[in-house]
Write a protein that holds these residues in place. Structure first.
Motif, PDB file in Angstrom:
ATOM      1  N   LYS A  65       1.223  -3.960  10.239  1.00 54.65           N
ATOM      2  CA  LYS A  65       0.135  -4.918   9.996  1.00 54.65           C
ATOM      3  C   LYS A  65      -0.916  -4.218   9.151  1.00 54.65           C
ATOM      4  CE  LYS A  65       1.604  -8.155  13.205  1.00 54.65           C
ATOM      5  NZ  LYS A  65       2.066  -7.569  14.472  1.00 54.65           N
ATOM      6  N   ASP A  66      -2.173  -4.562   9.352  1.00 54.31           N
ATOM      7  CA  ASP A  66      -3.170  -4.027   8.425  1.00 54.31           C
ATOM      8  C   ASP A  66      -3.641  -2.625   8.808  1.00 54.31           C
ATOM      9  OD1 ASP A  66      -4.385  -4.657  10.699  1.00 54.31           O
ATOM     10  OD2 ASP A  66      -5.987  -5.881   9.825  1.00 54.31           O
ATOM     11  N   GLU A  67      -2.898  -1.938   9.628  1.00 50.57           N
ATOM     12  CA  GLU A  67      -3.363  -0.624  10.065  1.00 50.57           C
ATOM     13  C   GLU A  67      -2.449   0.494   9.601  1.00 50.57           C
ATOM     14  OE1 GLU A  67      -4.491  -0.457  14.109  1.00 50.57           O
ATOM     15  OE2 GLU A  67      -6.155  -1.822  13.704  1.00 50.57           O
ATOM     16  N   GLY A  68      -1.835   0.331   8.484  1.00 52.94           N
ATOM     17  CA  GLY A  68      -1.001   1.414   8.004  1.00 52.94           C
ATOM     18  C   GLY A  68      -0.206   0.997   6.784  1.00 52.94           C
ATOM     19  N   PHE A  69       0.670   1.888   6.381  1.00 53.79           N
ATOM     20  CA  PHE A  69       1.468   1.615   5.177  1.00 53.79           C
ATOM     21  C   PHE A  69       2.708   2.501   5.184  1.00 53.79           C
ATOM     22  CE2 PHE A  69      -1.608   4.918   4.260  1.00 53.79           C
ATOM     23  CZ  PHE A  69      -0.913   5.858   3.527  1.00 53.79           C
ATOM     24  N   PHE A  70       3.717   2.048   4.468  1.00 57.23           N
ATOM     25  CA  PHE A  70       4.916   2.856   4.263  1.00 57.23           C
ATOM     26  C   PHE A  70       4.684   3.761   3.057  1.00 57.23           C
ATOM     27  CE2 PHE A  70       6.433  -1.086   6.262  1.00 57.23           C
ATOM     28  CZ  PHE A  70       7.076  -0.552   7.369  1.00 57.23           C
ATOM     29  N   PHE A  71       5.165   4.983   3.174  1.00 58.48           N
ATOM     30  CA  PHE A  71       4.991   5.967   2.105  1.00 58.48           C
ATOM     31  C   PHE A  71       6.300   6.768   2.022  1.00 58.48           C
ATOM     32  CE2 PHE A  71       3.306   9.896   0.136  1.00 58.48           C
ATOM     33  CZ  PHE A  71       2.528   9.348  -0.863  1.00 58.48           C
ATOM     34  N   PRO A  72       6.683   7.246   0.842  1.00 58.29           N
ATOM     35  CA  PRO A  72       7.921   8.041   0.769  1.00 58.29           C
ATOM     36  C   PRO A  72       7.845   9.285   1.662  1.00 58.29           C
ATOM     37  CG  PRO A  72       7.223   7.361  -1.418  1.00 58.29           C
ATOM     38  CD  PRO A  72       6.098   6.999  -0.482  1.00 58.29           C
ATOM     39  N   GLY A  73       8.973   9.698   2.185  1.00 59.87           N
ATOM     40  CA  GLY A  73       9.006  10.932   2.965  1.00 59.87           C
ATOM     41  C   GLY A  73       8.598  12.117   2.109  1.00 59.87           C
ATOM     42  N   ASP A 424     -10.138   7.882  11.205  1.00 58.99           N
ATOM     43  CA  ASP A 424     -10.941   6.709  11.530  1.00 58.99           C
ATOM     44  C   ASP A 424     -11.176   5.890  10.269  1.00 58.99           C
ATOM     45  OD1 ASP A 424     -11.179   7.257  14.208  1.00 58.99           O
ATOM     46  OD2 ASP A 424     -12.951   8.499  13.929  1.00 58.99           O
ATOM     47  N   VAL A 425     -10.506   4.758  10.211  1.00 51.27           N
ATOM     48  CA  VAL A 425     -10.758   3.833   9.110  1.00 51.27           C
ATOM     49  C   VAL A 425     -11.668   2.748   9.654  1.00 51.27           C
ATOM     50  CG1 VAL A 425      -9.686   2.067   7.667  1.00 51.27           C
ATOM     51  CG2 VAL A 425      -8.642   4.310   7.866  1.00 51.27           C
ATOM     52  N   PHE A 426     -12.749   2.498   8.996  1.00 50.91           N
ATOM     53  CA  PHE A 426     -13.756   1.603   9.567  1.00 50.91           C
ATOM     54  C   PHE A 426     -13.561   0.157   9.142  1.00 50.91           C
ATOM     55  CE2 PHE A 426     -15.318   5.817  10.063  1.00 50.91           C
ATOM     56  CZ  PHE A 426     -15.877   5.802  11.316  1.00 50.91           C
ATOM     57  N   GLY A 427     -12.661  -0.065   8.197  1.00 47.96           N
ATOM     58  CA  GLY A 427     -12.319  -1.452   7.922  1.00 47.96           C
ATOM     59  C   GLY A 427     -12.565  -1.892   6.503  1.00 47.96           C
ATOM     60  N   GLU A 429     -12.933   0.199   3.771  1.00 47.31           N
ATOM     61  CA  GLU A 429     -12.576   1.129   2.692  1.00 47.31           C
ATOM     62  C   GLU A 429     -11.569   0.468   1.748  1.00 47.31           C
ATOM     63  OE1 GLU A 429     -12.501   1.856   5.871  1.00 47.31           O
ATOM     64  OE2 GLU A 429     -13.683   3.672   6.197  1.00 47.31           O
ATOM     65  N   ASN A 430     -11.672   0.814   0.481  1.00 44.82           N
ATOM     66  CA  ASN A 430     -10.620   0.360  -0.420  1.00 44.82           C
ATOM     67  C   ASN A 430      -9.401   1.258  -0.225  1.00 44.82           C
ATOM     68  OD1 ASN A 430     -10.838   2.723  -1.985  1.00 44.82           O
ATOM     69  ND2 ASN A 430     -12.488   1.830  -3.199  1.00 44.82           N
ATOM     70  N   TRP A 431      -8.283   0.874  -0.832  1.00 47.36           N
ATOM     71  CA  TRP A 431      -7.044   1.611  -0.581  1.00 47.36           C
ATOM     72  C   TRP A 431      -7.120   3.066  -1.034  1.00 47.36           C
ATOM     73  CZ3 TRP A 431      -2.959   1.141   2.388  1.00 47.36           C
ATOM     74  CH2 TRP A 431      -2.771  -0.092   3.014  1.00 47.36           C
ATOM     75  N   GLU A 432      -7.756   3.320  -2.159  1.00 46.85           N
ATOM     76  CA  GLU A 432      -7.860   4.703  -2.635  1.00 46.85           C
ATOM     77  C   GLU A 432      -8.592   5.557  -1.599  1.00 46.85           C
ATOM     78  OE1 GLU A 432      -8.169   2.122  -4.580  1.00 46.85           O
ATOM     79  OE2 GLU A 432      -6.591   2.507  -6.048  1.00 46.85           O
ATOM     80  N   ASP A 433      -9.641   4.992  -1.008  1.00 48.08           N
ATOM     81  CA  ASP A 433     -10.405   5.757  -0.017  1.00 48.08           C
ATOM     82  C   ASP A 433      -9.611   5.952   1.272  1.00 48.08           C
ATOM     83  OD1 ASP A 433     -12.475   6.074  -1.750  1.00 48.08           O
ATOM     84  OD2 ASP A 433     -13.730   4.476  -0.911  1.00 48.08           O
ATOM     85  N   ILE A 435      -6.430   6.261   1.484  1.00 48.56           N
ATOM     86  CA  ILE A 435      -5.408   7.280   1.237  1.00 48.56           C
ATOM     87  C   ILE A 435      -6.041   8.665   1.154  1.00 48.56           C
ATOM     88  CG2 ILE A 435      -3.704   8.056  -0.475  1.00 48.56           C
ATOM     89  CD1 ILE A 435      -3.216   4.944  -0.849  1.00 48.56           C
ATOM     90  N   ALA A 436      -7.233   8.729   0.569  1.00 50.83           N
ATOM     91  CA  ALA A 436      -7.937  10.011   0.538  1.00 50.83           C
ATOM     92  C   ALA A 436      -8.280  10.465   1.959  1.00 50.83           C
ATOM     93  CB  ALA A 436      -9.206   9.887  -0.311  1.00 50.83           C
ATOM     94  N   LYS A 437      -8.676   9.523   2.808  1.00 42.71           N
ATOM     95  CA  LYS A 437      -8.969   9.881   4.204  1.00 42.71           C
ATOM     96  C   LYS A 437      -7.732  10.426   4.896  1.00 42.71           C
ATOM     97  CE  LYS A 437     -12.944   7.493   5.922  1.00 42.71           C
ATOM     98  NZ  LYS A 437     -13.503   6.691   7.013  1.00 42.71           N
ATOM     99  N   TRP A 438      -6.608   9.763   4.644  1.00 40.65           N
ATOM    100  CA  TRP A 438      -5.347  10.247   5.231  1.00 40.65           C
ATOM    101  C   TRP A 438      -5.070  11.672   4.767  1.00 40.65           C
ATOM    102  CZ3 TRP A 438      -0.159   9.731   2.518  1.00 40.65           C
ATOM    103  CH2 TRP A 438       0.863  10.256   3.304  1.00 40.65           C
ATOM    104  N   LEU A 439      -5.159  11.885   3.452  1.00 36.64           N
ATOM    105  CA  LEU A 439      -4.803  13.199   2.928  1.00 36.64           C
ATOM    106  C   LEU A 439      -5.738  14.280   3.473  1.00 36.64           C
ATOM    107  CD1 LEU A 439      -3.545  14.144  -0.541  1.00 36.64           C
ATOM    108  CD2 LEU A 439      -5.268  15.515   0.548  1.00 36.64           C
ATOM    109  N   TYR A 440      -7.034  13.995   3.488  1.00 35.33           N
ATOM    110  CA  TYR A 440      -7.977  15.058   3.849  1.00 35.33           C
ATOM    111  C   TYR A 440      -8.158  15.203   5.358  1.00 35.33           C
ATOM    112  CZ  TYR A 440      -9.326  15.662  -1.020  1.00 35.33           C
ATOM    113  OH  TYR A 440      -9.303  15.943  -2.358  1.00 35.33           O
TER     114      TYR A 440
END
Ligand code: GUN
Ligand code: FE
Length: 466
Positions: A65-73, A424-427, A429-433, A435-440
């Motif tokens: 749903k809106d709380e994640g995404f598929f990404f390549p391994g 913590d995604v607050f709701g 954020e745009n997608w770029e942000d 993904i940056a949160k995930w990475l960092y």
């Protein structure tokens, strides 16, 4: 009813090119019985009229749903499975003393298969939990333990290159840990590992052997030539280290005074090919970089290790600008982390240190680091048509990344942290942000599920099929 087909619905993200993260907020990816991507639909409804012919109405649906995404391994292009118990242990050592102080004693203990039985399952579980769907493993010199690593990868479903480490030169080996000094024996040991992998995966579809001369200072010319011959005979890929540390480079000069450079040593013995993965590559000069590019050899960038062992800062922008192929390697246990996500972060920070000296252009972006972790890694392994992105015909080697939202109502409870994910995604954020949160700030708690060739190979309790 299950028909062996699966449709993954929801957001997916992958790297279209070095700078371009392709984000689809509402997609459907159909994966067939063989684990291949059969179709990709973007921004269409979920009704059966949108599905292609071929029985997809009966497919299992896995929905984010809106709380994640598929990404390549992730693809780890350089990791020493045998060194995992030493992750985080390196003191103030640098490469050559680190090998003797920490590494050779640990690796030699794998002569006891019981050690391998204890460590290798853990390595495979841990890397899978971090979303590593493909790993280029160095094992040790021991045939039974190396074969066990192959068995475990096969059983757990991780795509892997499995290398028995070859090292027969007294200069940088230890009396208690070295191949026999006769290259035909060295070759016979490597052939035994190749034969074992062939017996469990005859077409090398999930597992591949990889010839693994440790590095030039620990191999005789004869054994390197013999391995190059085996490469030509069987077209098996090669992995080794190059130009990681100043003392190592000086040692290579001393051992090979008649060769133009470290790279030319590998070239002269026949180990520099378009199926060769070179780890580190920090101190290459322009002629070496040109030779590597001309031969089509690939680079595994290992920033965490390069910092931990104070080896140096690889200039990734220069490598990319000059047309070299680059992926990421955790280099456990020179590197402290088995996480390619953490490695991508390290790659970005090292590039910023380079930028402080050489200018802004050196900086890697989030998109670029994720490209190196996926598409770049696939190119390094020679699997760019199979893995690293979401394209029709590619294998479903993927991870489901969870980014939990902080609930709308503020709570004042002792523990309102959700173990399902750290980010913590607050709701808003745009997608770029996001993904940056995930990475960092992300870690393996965000890796909710992992698939290799369509097979679920890791999942967290919080992930459920819908
Ligand atoms: N060079 C030769 N062996 C090794 C190793 O095990 N790790 C690293 N980082 N460099 C090496
Ligand atoms: Fe290494």
């Amino acid at each position: 009813m299950a028909c062996g087909k699966t449709i993954y619905r929801g957001a997916f993200v992958h790297c279209a090119s070095l700078n371009d993260l392709d984000i689809c907020e509402n997609g459907s990816i159909g994966v067939d019985e063989s684990g291949k991507i059969a179709f990709i639909l973007r921004d269409v409804g979920e009704g059966p009229q949108h599905l292609p012919d071929g029985g997809w109405e009966q497919a299992e649906v896995i929905r984010v749903k809106d709380e994640g995404f598929f990404f390549p391994g992730f693809i780890d292009t350089h990791i020493h499975a045998s060194q995992y118990p030493n992750a985080g242990i390196f003191g103030k050592s640098t490469l050559l003393d680190w090998l003797h102080t920490y590494t050779f004693p640990l690796e030699s203990s794998f002569s006891d298969l019981a050690v391998a039985r204890r460590i290798y399952p853990r390595v495979v579980s841990r890397t899978l939990s971090h979303g590593t769907t493909t790993a280029c493993y160095y094992a040790t010199t021991h045939v039974p333990a190396t074969n066990l690593l192959a068995d475990i990868c096969h059983a757990r479903g991780q795509r892997a290159f499995i290398g028995r480490v070859c090292m027969d030169h007294p200069a940088t080996t230890a009396d208690y840990y070295r191949d026999p000094e006769d290259e035909s024996t060295t070759l016979a040991l490597s052939r035994a590992c190749i034969a074992h992998i062939k017996s469990i995966d005859p077409s090398f579809s999930l597992l591949s052997p990889i010839l693994t001369p440790r590095f030039a200072p620990s191999c005789s010319v004869e054994s390197m030539r013999a391995l190059a011959g085996l490469h030509r005979e069987m077209n098996i890929p090669i992995q080794t280290h190059i130009s990681e540390n100043p003392a190592e480079c000086a040692l290579v000069k001393e051992l090979y005074p008649d060769h133009t450079s470290y790279t030319h040593v590998y070239d002269a013995v026949g180990l520099l090919t378009n199926r060769t993965i070179l780890a580190h590559a920090i101190y290459l000069d322009a002629s070496e970089r040109a030779l590597i590019r001309d031969r089509g050899a690939k680079i595994s960038h290992c920033p965490a290790s390069n910092t931990a062992l104070t080896s140096g800062t690889a200039k990734v922008r220069t490598l990319l600008d000059e047309g070299l192929t680059v992926g990421l390697g955790t280099d456990v246990s020179g590197g402290y982390t088995p996480s390619v996500l953490a490695e991508a972060r390290e790659a970005i920070f090292v590039s910023r240190h380079v930028a402080m000296v050489e200018g802004e252009k050196a900086k890697l972006s989030v998109a670029e680091a994720l490209y190196l972790a996926t598409r770049g890694g696939a190119q390094v392994c020679g699997l760019e048509n199979k893995i690293g992105g979401f394209e029709v015909g590619m294998d479903w080697d993927a991870q489901l990344v969870g980014l939990p939202r902080v609930p709308g109502e503020a709570s004042i409870q002792d523990n309102d942290l959700d173990d399902a994910g750290l980010v913590d995604v607050f709701g808003n954020e745009n997608w770029e942000d996001k993904i940056a949160k995930w990475l960092y700030t992300g870690d393996d708690r965000n890796t909710l599920a992992v698939w290799v060739r369509g097979r679920l190979v890791h999942s967290r309790r919080s992930f459920q099929h819908s």
